[in-house]
Design a protein around this motif. Structure first.
Motif, short mmCIF file in Angstrom:
data_model
loop_
_atom_site.label_atom_id
_atom_site.label_comp_id
_atom_site.label_asym_id
_atom_site.label_seq_id
_atom_site.Cartn_x
_atom_site.Cartn_y
_atom_site.Cartn_z
N PRO A 74 -6.19 6.86 2.18
CA PRO A 74 -5.29 7.00 3.18
C PRO A 74 -5.52 6.25 4.54
O PRO A 74 -6.52 5.71 4.91
CB PRO A 74 -5.78 8.39 3.50
N GLY A 75 -4.39 5.84 5.09
CA GLY A 75 -4.15 5.06 6.14
C GLY A 75 -4.70 3.62 5.95
O GLY A 75 -4.69 2.75 7.00
N LYS A 76 -4.80 2.98 4.94
CA LYS A 76 -5.17 1.65 4.74
C LYS A 76 -4.11 0.74 3.96
O LYS A 76 -4.25 -0.08 3.60
CB LYS A 76 -6.53 1.81 3.75
#
Length: 149
Positions: A74-76
């Motif tokens: 997540p978020g990467k």
């Protein structure tokens, strides 16, 4: 979309992109300037994107190829995409739907090299890797004629 002459020109170039204008003209029965104009129009329309060279990875020492499915944490997503773009051993990569975000082809010289490359993204993504044993169908263009499916 494509007339018969365009299809014939593309077919010849698919087999050998180094075919000269003179040779193309002879094979399709047009003048060299006419062939040149047709090719320019095909490029302008985006039908022809590039005239390329196909390189054998094994001749450069890349004895293994792998397909890597990559699921960023997540978020990467953008960080992982940038890493993939920066690692030259990633020969191609598709952004896909489904559980994984990317499916990539990786050229490596050894399993050790594969591990080192995957370690570069291991803290940012989950990966699933398959070693390619053979390539029964090499990358090819879509059919020039609309097939009856």
């Amino acid at each position: 979309m494509l007339d018969e002459l365009d299809k014939k020109l593309l077919d010849i170039l698919i087999r050998d992109s180094r075919t000269s204008l003179k040779e193309l003209a002879q094979q399709v029965g047009l003048s060299s300037p006419s062939v040149s104009e047709r090719l320019r129009r095909l490029e302008d329309r985006g039908v022809i994107r590039a005239f390329t060279v196909e390189i054998d990875p094994q001749a450069l020492g890349y004895t293994l190829q792998a397909i890597v499915r990559i699921r960023p944490l997540p978020g990467k997503l953008h960080i992982v995409q940038k890493l993939i773009e920066e690692i030259p051993e990633f020969g191609e990569c598709d952004k896909v739907t489904g559980d994984d975000c990317f499916v990539a082809r990786l050229f490596v010289r050894s399993i050790g090299d594969l591990d080192k490359l995957l370690d570069r993204i291991a803290d940012k993504a989950e990966t699933s890797t398959a070693i390619i044993k053979a390539q029964p169908i090499r990358r090819r263009p879509p059919p020039l004629d609309m097939p009856d499916i």
